[in-house]
Design a protein around this motif. Structure first.
Motif, short mmCIF file in Angstrom:
data_model
loop_
_atom_site.label_atom_id
_atom_site.label_comp_id
_atom_site.label_asym_id
_atom_site.label_seq_id
_atom_site.Cartn_x
_atom_site.Cartn_y
_atom_site.Cartn_z
N ILE A 238 12.37 -19.56 -5.52
CA ILE A 238 12.44 -19.93 -7.08
C ILE A 238 12.09 -21.34 -7.24
O ILE A 238 11.76 -21.88 -8.27
CB ILE A 238 13.87 -19.64 -7.59
CG1 ILE A 238 14.14 -18.08 -7.62
CG2 ILE A 238 13.97 -20.29 -8.99
CD1 ILE A 238 15.17 -17.59 -7.85
N LYS A 239 12.79 -22.34 -6.48
CA LYS A 239 12.52 -23.68 -6.59
C LYS A 239 11.04 -23.98 -6.18
O LYS A 239 10.47 -24.86 -6.73
CB LYS A 239 13.41 -24.45 -5.64
CG LYS A 239 13.20 -25.98 -5.79
CD LYS A 239 14.48 -26.60 -5.13
CE LYS A 239 14.43 -28.03 -5.16
NZ LYS A 239 15.45 -28.97 -4.42
N ALA A 240 10.71 -23.49 -5.15
CA ALA A 240 9.15 -23.91 -4.42
C ALA A 240 8.18 -23.19 -5.27
O ALA A 240 6.85 -23.81 -5.30
CB ALA A 240 9.11 -23.60 -3.22
N VAL A 241 8.18 -22.16 -5.77
CA VAL A 241 7.06 -21.15 -6.19
C VAL A 241 7.25 -20.66 -7.48
O VAL A 241 6.38 -20.79 -8.42
CB VAL A 241 7.02 -19.99 -5.16
CG1 VAL A 241 5.70 -19.15 -5.53
CG2 VAL A 241 6.70 -20.41 -3.90
N SER A 242 8.25 -19.97 -8.07
CA SER A 242 8.08 -19.26 -9.36
C SER A 242 8.80 -19.91 -10.40
O SER A 242 8.55 -19.72 -11.54
CB SER A 242 8.72 -17.90 -8.95
OG SER A 242 10.21 -18.06 -8.88
N GLY A 243 9.95 -20.60 -10.14
CA GLY A 243 10.73 -20.91 -11.40
C GLY A 243 11.79 -19.90 -11.54
O GLY A 243 11.56 -18.91 -11.05
N PRO A 244 12.82 -20.07 -12.17
CA PRO A 244 13.78 -19.11 -12.53
C PRO A 244 13.34 -17.83 -13.12
O PRO A 244 12.42 -17.69 -13.96
CB PRO A 244 14.80 -19.77 -13.58
CG PRO A 244 14.57 -21.15 -13.55
CD PRO A 244 13.07 -21.41 -13.05
#
Length: 288
Positions: A238-244
């Motif tokens: 979530i932090k590195a790729v997609s967001g929440p």
């Protein structure tokens, strides 16, 4: 509330053939037939030939699977790669489009079939694991639009392939969590795969995700653990790729299965251009 990997593993472990609606099973069978035909269509492609040469290097082995067309035996992960490359090459395998983009969930058949053969799974087990992988791919794809962030759809594919492979290999919920952890951590694919000069790798990206997912599931079955929580962690997905993002409820118990929204292509081109090809064919007869 369970984290995302735990939710996927709990759902994957609970899904059973006996609880699948007949129309969902029927749809999965039709998509499998279409996918195998696409694989045969891609058999003579150069990427397919390269993948088969790689697969030939691994035999005999204790646990093996078959490469489509040639009949050669190899390791399950290399069978998933070779078969997945042939399946995707023509860009004729099925299509799924959502607000977050789209992809080809039939890429999940390659790892499920390879692992299923390796453990002598039944037809019902193959169908169940395939429907599960479709559900994971489509539900995650519903929530994520990774291309603007620079990541390829194979990032989602490695998640669904890992869950499908883990299911057919008989992993426990805890082992399935580890398979997801081990599949996601090292396999964040770049969107450059589909930009600029298009290389052979475009046909191989999803197949490589399948290969790595099978390897991750095999590692988890042997007791290997991976970093977690892989989605919510401080250095996680979530932090590195997609967001929440938040997954919606999956199919079953009255909820529809997203496999029912997957379509089969008529032409070997991107799904949004299918109607344009129809229009061009209709207009051609009117051009003198």
């Amino acid at each position: 509330m369970a984290n995302i990997a735990e939710y996927l593993a709990d759902y994957g472990s609970s899904i059973a053939y006996e609880n699948l609606p007949p129309e969902v099973v029927h749809k999965a069978k039709g998509l499998l037939i279409d996918t195998l035909a696409c694989g045969m269509g891609g058999y003579a492609s150069e990427p397919g030939e390269i993948a088969r040469r790689m697969a030939e290097r691994i035999y005999p082995c204790d646990t093996h699977a078959t490469v489509l067309g040639s009949g050669q035996k190899t390791s399950p992960e290399l069978a998933a790669f070779a078969n997945g490359t042939m399946i995707r090459y023509l860009d004729l395998n099925d299509g799924f489009i959502t607000l977050g983009g789209g992809g080809h969930p039939s890429d999940n058949f390659a790892p499920v079939l390879a692992c299923g053969e390796a453990v002598h799974a039944s037809g019902k087990e193959l169908i169940t694991a395939s429907i599960l992988a479709y559900e994971v791919f489509c539900r995650v794809q519903d929530q994520l639009d990774l291309a603007p962030r620079g990541f390829d759809q194979a990032v989602i594919g490695v998640i669904s392939c890992a869950v499908g492979a883990a299911k057919i290999l008989g992993l426990s919920p805890g082992q399935m969590v580890q398979a997801i952890n081990l599949a996601v951590t090292p396999n964040i694919s770049l969107y450059q795969t589909r930009r600029g000069e298009i290389s052979m790798w475009k046909a191989c990206a999803a197949a490589n995700a399948a290969r790595n997912a099978v390897f991750a599931a095999q590692l988890a079955k042997e007791g290997m653990t991976g970093p977690g929580p892989i989605f919510e962690g401080g250095g996680g997905f979530i932090k590195a790729v997609s967001g929440p993002f938040q997954l919606e409820e999956f199919g079953g118990d009255g909820m529809p299965f997203r496999i029912m929204d997957v379509s089969i292509k008529r032409y070997p081109c991107g799904k949004p251009s299918q109607t344009a090809v129809d229009a061009a064919i209709s207009l051609r007869a009117k051009i003198s």
